[in-house]
Every structure is written in structure tokens, then in C-alpha cells.
Write a protein that holds these residues in place. Structure first.
Motif, mmCIF file in Angstrom:
data_model
loop_
_atom_site.group_PDB
_atom_site.id
_atom_site.type_symbol
_atom_site.label_atom_id
_atom_site.label_comp_id
_atom_site.label_asym_id
_atom_site.label_seq_id
_atom_site.Cartn_x
_atom_site.Cartn_y
_atom_site.Cartn_z
ATOM 1 N N MET A 336 0.851 -1.182 0.000
ATOM 2 C CA MET A 336 0.000 0.000 0.000
ATOM 3 C C MET A 336 0.889 1.234 0.000
ATOM 4 N N ALA A 358 -5.797 0.798 -7.793
ATOM 5 C CA ALA A 358 -5.443 -0.556 -7.369
ATOM 6 C C ALA A 358 -5.309 -1.444 -8.593
ATOM 7 N N TYR A 367 -11.616 -2.360 -0.379
ATOM 8 C CA TYR A 367 -11.184 -1.041 0.099
ATOM 9 C C TYR A 367 -12.378 -0.075 0.072
ATOM 10 N N TRP A 426 -1.295 -4.305 -5.079
ATOM 11 C CA TRP A 426 -0.833 -2.940 -4.766
ATOM 12 C C TRP A 426 -2.002 -1.964 -4.785
ATOM 13 N N THR A 427 -1.999 -1.053 -3.826
ATOM 14 C CA THR A 427 -2.952 0.056 -3.812
ATOM 15 C C THR A 427 -2.188 1.356 -3.650
ATOM 16 N N ALA A 454 -8.675 2.283 5.172
ATOM 17 C CA ALA A 454 -7.496 1.421 5.030
ATOM 18 C C ALA A 454 -7.429 0.399 6.160
#
Length: 464
Positions: A336, A358, A367, A426-427, A454
Motif C-alpha cells: 500500500m 489498485a 477497500y 498494490w494500492t 485502510a
């Protein structure tokens, strides 16, 4: 956990004034059921149930018997956020069998967020009213942890750069590690080039404050690995592509991504999430000096891609790309990052709605759902890869910016994605980190935006 000054412990409930909460739709019925003196007092004070207008109601002896407030939306975490500043100082407790049921943990959360004041340089004109904690249960402990994390984010952003440079960010991470049993490591100054973090070094080398990569690790290595990266540009002049005075005025907040990363890490450690945490903060000051990096230069990166500097004011993505590459080397279950990355995200979504990018639809959906559940929303933006042509360079693998202002937040996210290996979840959150004006629970200045979202995502994925 040290109890914030806006709360009293449950043992203090006997001396606290009851706080009666009434839904706006039910106010008339509740009022008509009250004794005649109470009805007369409400009429005399023209109490119509407007939010933000609590009222003390006297008893037969003329002393306050209870405080009355209306609630427009009982599920809103900020439903009570105005009360700490509007009720007279003193101690209050949620009344027994309140006409409007409000989740006690939400009441605590809103009360704590609404009590915040950044008092390092200016003391508050008055102390907030205090709320007796309704119970010593896990939900209330969770709310208190979220209040502390949000307070840390706000304090870090609000502190001017003279007292919040790269070294001070390192000290914050070190103190968090000490408190929760983690470890920190820091790569400083020219050691960045020796240890292959060349882009971080290039951005920060012109400042009298040495650039650094701050690393905090915590938890059991047998648990899933979680990597959190935060942009730590402690002040951004824009570099040689210098900002105008309006654009530079609030650039102490350009480390807002680092503040969010530190706040989220604090929650992970305080609530003992079963993960192995790696927190990374590339901390620099984008200054102007004889050795400042220049437009047209080609920078090396940890991943090996060469980057042409189209604009020195697009520096955040340069420091992040080395940190993201390093984080991905550990193959985390989730990577993140948080960054005050682009003005384009504010133009697209305004100041209150962080932009979420994302590379995994399931994670993005979780999310967004966490943001909706916690009333801490984000908005998903597309990683529209055809726009990569805006970052084309004739002399390097890619440029850090381009000639067009089209799709600015998307192209910035696409730049970062080039440094995330394929298949790595991945964000990226492009966050404003700031309130331009004061509203209940949202004081002007530094703000934690998307932090509860989050945290909700992490709880779903790692706590179950």
C-alpha cells in the motif's frame, strides 16, 4: 493506552451530566412526552433540533439536569463531533435508554475526532467537554486507537517543516517502534546512493537536511507480510520548477502520505494485527540549491529504469519509486502507498475524496466497501494504461511527467505502477491530507483521510 483528555473513565459516570440524544424525526413526540417545565424550557429556548445546537435543561433546583442534542444520522461517526466544542466544559455520559440509540464506540470516535486541537504553538481557548467512556470493551478500545492514529496524522501534518523534517519523521518512526516492540533502520544521505536508492537521494540532496529512507519492521515474520509506503516530502518548493506562492503556502503537508502511513502502522501495531509489517518512508525536502536536480536530467532508479526529469515539481513519484521497488523485493501479501501526489486528484474529486488506484479488483472492492462501512470514503480511479504515452521520453525509459495536464492523477499512478512487479497486489491513494475549513470532527489543517477505510481493509484481509 493513555486516555485522551476529552474522555473520563467509566468510574466517573456518577458525577457526569446525562446526555440525552433524540433523533430529529422523533423530537416532537419526545418533547410532548416530557414534563410541562421541560416543554416550557424547550419552547423558551426555541429548541428546534438543529444539528450543532445542544441545550442544557435545568431540573427543579435550577441546576442542569441533562444535556439535550439531536442526531440527524445515528450511523454517522461524526454525529456527536460538534458536542465537545459546543457543550459547556465538564463531564457528560450517554443517558440510559437514550431515545436515539447511538453505537457507543461511534459516539466515542466522533467525540474524540471533534475534540482535536493542534496546540503545539497556540493553546485552545477552552477545554473540550469530556465524555465518560460507555464501557471498557474492545469496540471502544478500537475507537480510541483510531482516534490516536488520526491525531498522530493530524499532528505530523500540522507541524511546520522547521520542526518536522526528515530527521523528525525518523524520530517519530523510532518512537513508534520503541513503544510497540518494532525495529527501525535508516539509510541517510550519501549512503542512499551506496545502497541503491538513487532517486530518493537526487530529490533530497539540495537540502541542508539529509534525505533518508526510514524503515520500520514489526511482527512475526511467519505472518503475512504487509508493506506500507508513505511519501515523506517534508517541504516542496517545487525545486527548480519552483511553485508560486499560493502553491507553496501549505507545502508542509506534502509529507501527508508519510503521516498516513505512520498512523496506519500505529494502528496495526497497537491493535496487534497478525502481519509482519514493513513501513517505508522516503523522507526528503525538495529544496533549491547548487546541487538541486534539474529538468532534463536522467535519473537512475533502484529498479534499473532510467527516468528523465520533465518537471522537478513531480518529485513525489521519484522518491516513491525507489521505496516501492524495495518494498516489492520482500514479496508482500499487500503493498500500500499513500501520497499527496497530484493537484489533479483534487480537481477531479475535490478535497474530501481521496483517489484510490489498485491493480486488483477484489482488493479495490474491499477497500471501497471498508470506506463505505466506516463513512471514510474513497473513489476508485482507473489505471488507464494507454495514457502511459504521456510519460514517454526520447532519452530514457520514461519521464516523470509530461507536457500535457490531461489525466494528471492517472499518469502519476501509472508511473508508480511501473515500479510494482506484475502480480504484486498494490494500492495507491492520492490524498489531500487537509481540511480547508473547520467542520464538526474535521478541523482546519491536517487531516487523516481514508485512514479508517485502510484499517477496515486490513482487518478484513488479515484478521478475518
Amino acid at each position: 493506552m493513555n486516555l485522551p483528555a476529552c474522555f473520563d473513565r467509566p468510574a466517573s459516570a456518577d458525577g457526569a451530566l446525562p446526555l440525552v440524544l433524540v433523533g430529529r424525526d422523533g423530537l416532537a413526540a419526545w418533547r410532548d412526552a416530557q414534563p410541562a417545565p421541560v416543554q416550557a424550557w424547550l419552547r423558551a429556548n426555541d429548541f428546534s433540533g438543529q444539528p450543532g445546537a445542544p441545550l442544557l435543561v435545568p431540573g427543579a433546583d435550577g441546576q442542569p439536569a441533562f444535556a439535550l442534542a439531536t442526531v440527524a444520522d445515528a450511523a454517522d461517526p461524526l454525529a456527536l463531533a460538534h458536542l465537545p466544542q459546543m457543550l459547556p466544559p465538564g463531564s457528560y455520559r450517554l443517558a440510559d435508554a437514550n431515545p436515539q440509540a447511538v453505537d457507543p464506540a461511534l459516539a466515542v470516535l466522533g467525540w474524540g475526532l471533534g475534540s482535536y486541537h493542534f496546540g503545539r504553538y497556540l493553546k485552545p481557548s477552552r477545554e473540550p467537554a469530556r465524555l465518560v467512556l460507555p464501557a471498557d470493551d474492545d469496540a471502544v478500545a478500537e475507537a480510541l486507537a483510531q482516534i490516536e492514529a488520526a491525531g498522530l496524522v493530524r499532528d505530523l501534518i500540522n507541524t511546520p517543516t522547521e520542526h518536522m523534517g526528515p530527521a523528525e519523521l525518523e524520530a517519530t518512526a523510532t518512537e513508534l517502534a520503541r513503544t510497540h516492540g518494532g525495529e527501525t533502520r535508516c539509510v541517510v544521505g550519501d549512503a542512499l546512493t551506496d545502497q541503491n536508492f538513487p532517486a530518493i537521494h537526487a530529490v533530497g540532496r539540495a537540502s541542508h537536511r539529509a534525505p533518508r529512507l526510514i524503515e520500520l519492521t514489526w511482527g512475526d515474520p511467519a505472518h503475512p507480510r504487509l508493506a506500507i509506503v508513505g511519501k515523506g516530502v517534508c517541504f516542496d518548493t517545487g525545486g527548480l520548477d519552483i511553485k508560486g506562492s499560493d502553491g507553496m503556502r501549505n507545502m508542509k503537508k506534502d509529507m501527508g502520505g508519510a503521516a498516513h502511513a505512520l498512523g496506519l502502522a500505529k494502528l496495526v501495531m497497537a491493535r496487534k494485527l497478525p502481519v509482519f509489517l514493513q513501513l517505508l518512508v522516503p523522507a526528503v525536502e525538495n529544496a533549491i540549491g547548487p546541487n538541486a536536480f534539474r529538468p532534463g536530467e536522467v535519473l537512475a532508479t533502484r529498479q534499473g529504469l532510467s527516468v528523465e526529469v520533465d518537471n522537478t515539481d513531480a518529485e513525489g513519484r521519484l522518491v516513491l519509486c525507489d521505496a516501492l521497488t524495495y518494498a516489492a523485493e520482500g514479496k508482500p501479501a499487500l503493498l500500500m502507498d499513500f501520497a499527496t501526489l497530484t493537484g489533479a486528484a483534487r480537481i477531479a474529486l475535490g478535497p474530501d475524496l481521496p483517489a484510490l488506484f489498485a491493480n486488483d479488483d477484489g482488493i479495490a472492492a474491499d477497500y471501497l466497501a471498508a470506506g463505505e462501512a466506516s463513512r471514510d470514503p474513497l473513489w476508485r480511479m482507473p489505471l488507464w494504461r494507454p495514457y502511459l504515452h504521456y510519460l514517454k521520453s526520447n532519452v530514457a525509459d520514461l519521464a516523470n511527467s509530461g507536457a500535457t495536464r490531461m489525466a494528471g492523477s492517472i499518469t502519476a499512478a501509472l508511473y508508480l505502477e511501473r515500479f510494482v512487479p506484475e502480480g504484486q497486489p498494490w494500492t495507491h491513494v492520492d490524498v489531500y491530507s487537509w481540511n480547508d475549513n473547520t467542520r464538526p470532527g474535521k478541523p482546519a489543517g491536517g487531516e487523516a483521510q481514508g485512514l479508517r477505510a485502510a484499517w477496515g481493509l486490513l482487518c478484513k484481509r488479515f484478521r478475518g
